[in-house]
Design an enzyme around this catalytic site. Structure first.
Site, PDB file in Angstrom:
ATOM      1  N   MET A  47       0.850  -1.192   0.000  1.00 55.43           N
ATOM      2  CA  MET A  47       0.000   0.000   0.000  1.00 55.43           C
ATOM      3  C   MET A  47       0.889   1.246   0.000  1.00 55.43           C
ATOM      4  O   MET A  47       0.451   2.330   0.381  1.00 55.43           O
ATOM      5  CB  MET A  47      -0.939  -0.019   1.206  1.00 55.43           C
ATOM      6  CG  MET A  47      -1.877  -1.225   1.154  1.00 55.43           C
ATOM      7  SD  MET A  47      -3.447  -0.979   1.998  1.00 55.43           S
ATOM      8  CE  MET A  47      -2.915  -0.797   3.667  1.00 55.43           C
ATOM      9  N   HIS A  51       9.044   1.100   3.225  1.00 54.15           N
ATOM     10  CA  HIS A  51      10.122   1.174   4.216  1.00 54.15           C
ATOM     11  C   HIS A  51      11.046  -0.015   3.980  1.00 54.15           C
ATOM     12  O   HIS A  51      10.814  -0.819   3.069  1.00 54.15           O
ATOM     13  CB  HIS A  51       9.548   1.197   5.629  1.00 54.15           C
ATOM     14  CG  HIS A  51       8.555   0.104   5.887  1.00 54.15           C
ATOM     15  ND1 HIS A  51       8.895  -1.220   5.973  1.00 54.15           N
ATOM     16  CD2 HIS A  51       7.204   0.145   6.040  1.00 54.15           C
ATOM     17  CE1 HIS A  51       7.831  -1.945   6.199  1.00 54.15           C
ATOM     18  NE2 HIS A  51       6.769  -1.141   6.230  1.00 54.15           N
ATOM     19  N   GLY A  53      11.361  -2.745   5.380  1.00 54.84           N
ATOM     20  CA  GLY A  53      10.690  -4.043   5.408  1.00 54.84           C
ATOM     21  C   GLY A  53      10.190  -4.419   4.012  1.00 54.84           C
ATOM     22  O   GLY A  53      10.399  -5.533   3.530  1.00 54.84           O
ATOM     23  N   HIS A  54       9.531  -3.445   3.336  1.00 57.11           N
ATOM     24  CA  HIS A  54       9.074  -3.697   1.960  1.00 57.11           C
ATOM     25  C   HIS A  54      10.282  -3.991   1.061  1.00 57.11           C
ATOM     26  O   HIS A  54      10.250  -4.886   0.228  1.00 57.11           O
ATOM     27  CB  HIS A  54       8.374  -2.466   1.377  1.00 57.11           C
ATOM     28  CG  HIS A  54       7.059  -2.140   2.011  1.00 57.11           C
ATOM     29  ND1 HIS A  54       6.838  -0.981   2.696  1.00 57.11           N
ATOM     30  CD2 HIS A  54       5.886  -2.828   2.037  1.00 57.11           C
ATOM     31  CE1 HIS A  54       5.584  -0.949   3.119  1.00 57.11           C
ATOM     32  NE2 HIS A  54       4.985  -2.057   2.740  1.00 57.11           N
ATOM     33  N   GLN A 173      -2.731 -12.054   8.088  1.00 58.25           N
ATOM     34  CA  GLN A 173      -2.980 -11.785   6.657  1.00 58.25           C
ATOM     35  C   GLN A 173      -2.303 -12.850   5.786  1.00 58.25           C
ATOM     36  O   GLN A 173      -2.881 -13.342   4.816  1.00 58.25           O
ATOM     37  CB  GLN A 173      -2.446 -10.392   6.313  1.00 58.25           C
ATOM     38  CG  GLN A 173      -2.373 -10.118   4.810  1.00 58.25           C
ATOM     39  CD  GLN A 173      -2.008  -8.682   4.506  1.00 58.25           C
ATOM     40  OE1 GLN A 173      -2.852  -7.824   4.555  1.00 58.25           O
ATOM     41  NE2 GLN A 173      -0.761  -8.420   4.159  1.00 58.25           N
ATOM     42  N   ARG A 207       2.952   2.798   9.078  1.00 58.24           N
ATOM     43  CA  ARG A 207       2.313   3.690  10.059  1.00 58.24           C
ATOM     44  C   ARG A 207       3.342   4.354  10.986  1.00 58.24           C
ATOM     45  O   ARG A 207       3.030   5.347  11.625  1.00 58.24           O
ATOM     46  CB  ARG A 207       1.291   2.921  10.888  1.00 58.24           C
ATOM     47  CG  ARG A 207       0.063   2.511  10.076  1.00 58.24           C
ATOM     48  CD  ARG A 207      -0.982   1.887  10.978  1.00 58.24           C
ATOM     49  NE  ARG A 207      -2.252   1.747  10.307  1.00 58.24           N
ATOM     50  CZ  ARG A 207      -2.631   0.691   9.606  1.00 58.24           C
ATOM     51  NH1 ARG A 207      -1.805  -0.320   9.473  1.00 58.24           N
ATOM     52  NH2 ARG A 207      -3.812   0.646   9.019  1.00 58.24           N
TER      53      ARG A 207
HETATM   54  O1  PAF Z   1      -0.136  -5.734   3.582  1.00 59.45           O
HETATM   55  C1  PAF Z   1      -0.554  -4.821   2.851  1.00 59.45           C
HETATM   56  O2  PAF Z   1       0.124  -3.824   2.602  1.00 59.45           O
HETATM   57  C2  PAF Z   1      -1.958  -4.927   2.254  1.00 59.45           C
HETATM   58  O3  PAF Z   1      -2.820  -5.530   3.140  1.00 59.45           O
HETATM   59  C3  PAF Z   1      -1.978  -5.631   0.880  1.00 59.45           C
HETATM   60  C4  PAF Z   1      -1.534  -7.085   0.997  1.00 59.45           C
HETATM   61  C5  PAF Z   1      -1.068  -4.886  -0.086  1.00 59.45           C
HETATM   62  C6  PAF Z   1      -3.393  -5.605   0.320  1.00 59.45           C
HETATM   63  O4  PAF Z   1      -3.877  -4.317   0.169  1.00 59.45           O
END
Ligand code: PAF
Length: 300
Positions: A47, A51, A53-54, A173, A207
């Site tokens: 989203m 950072h 982590g991504h 998730q 966040r």
């Molecule tokens: O983890 C996230 O950033 C969101 O939940 C995702 C998997 C991109 C779905 O919108």
């Protein structure tokens, strides 16, 4: 230069060899070409507000695939709190700069607007994730996993990746997405990646930028509590550990505990009695002002 998803044209915008698409039509063309060339395709849905982590998820994907699609889309249907959606950081230009520091020629960015994903009907499908969706996050954010399932399913249809990468910070998730893939019989391999942490132990999250430096220091308590809960797990009962955690938060004027749970790692159901050969994890959600933070730790 100001960039937003609406200003990106139908064709790819080239940022130092890194392609950025705003529409699925244009994205699908380039993906079809890559697949025809026999490329292995990785996918990291995000989203935005990227950072480290991504970036570590994307680096894993780059190691294991020829090309990697990174989607940047703040999905409205997974927010059950309008203020949280409004305040969610949107930093496309900075995100693209960060991606350029990796392997720009191997990365394709998909940064759609709401209409490109939802085609005029912003609604979520209802899924049966066999109970996973009603624990923890699901209790406090009703409908959240329907929104996640809806968007991830759509993104998988668009990108058709071989491998998709998700962080273990959102462990529930990750479990829900594995279930989605199994119930819908999707041909994508889901790869979970370890939680990236700040030096003080705070789990990296988009966040975190909403916290002051002082608040970030206080937020490190979340991981310290998890680590102590793990130590206690060897000798103490879950109810005692929970009581101890609740007490730690009662004594803290900055952080408010939403939940602490010790759960079976596969079913995500709260642990009743410790069973042999069963993996358990501790999960936590806490607030600093209106900023919601989650984290978890493997206990055995
Ligand atoms: O983890 C996230 O950033 C969101 O939940 C995702 C998997 C991109 C779905 O919108």
């Amino acid at each position: 230069m100001q960039i937003n998803a609406n200003s990106l044209s139908l064709q790819a915008v080239n940022f130092q060899k890194m392609k950025v698409f705003a529409t699925k039509i244009a994205l699908k063309n380039v993906i079809a070409q890559k697949k025809q060339e026999g490329s292995l395709l990785g996918f990291v849905p995000t989203m935005g507000a990227l950072h480290k982590g991504h970036l570590s998820l994307i680096q894993n994907a780059l190691k294991e695939n020829d090309s990697v699609v990174v989607s940047i889309f703040v999905n409205p249907t997974q927010f059950n709190n309008t203020l949280d959606l409004e305040h969610y950081p949107r930093t496309l230009e900075a995100d693209i700069d960060k991606l350029k520091t990796l392997s720009p020629s191997k990365i394709v960015v998909y940064a759609p607007n709401v209409n490109d994903i939802y085609e005029g009907a912003v609604s979520k499908e209802h899924f049966d994730f066999e109970g996973l969706e009603y624990q923890m996050e699901g209790k406090f954010r009703p409908g959240h996993f329907d929104g996640v399932g809806t968007v991830v399913q759509r993104l998988f249809e668009i990108v058709q990746p071989h491998n998709a990468y998700f962080g273990e910070k959102d462990f529930q998730q990750l479990a829900v997405i594995k279930k989605l893939v199994s119930i819908k019989k999707l041909s994508v391999k889901i790869i979970g990646c370890p939680i990236a942490r700040e030096q003080n132990g705070l789990a990296m999250s988009s966040r975190n930028v909403r916290l002051t430096e002082e608040e970030q220091k206080h937020a490190a308590m979340i991981y310290r509590v998890l680590q102590t809960a793990k130590e206690k797990f060897g000798t103490e009962q879950a109810t005692k550990i929970k009581e101890w955690v609740v007490h730690q938060f009662e004594n803290n004027s900055i952080l408010t505990l939403e939940y602490f749970e010790i759960s079976n790692e596969s079913t995500l159901e709260p642990m009743q009695k410790k069973q042999k050969n069963t993996k358990y994890r501790a999960f936590i959600a806490a607030y600093i002002r209106d900023v919601r933070l989650i984290d978890n730790i493997a206990l055995n």
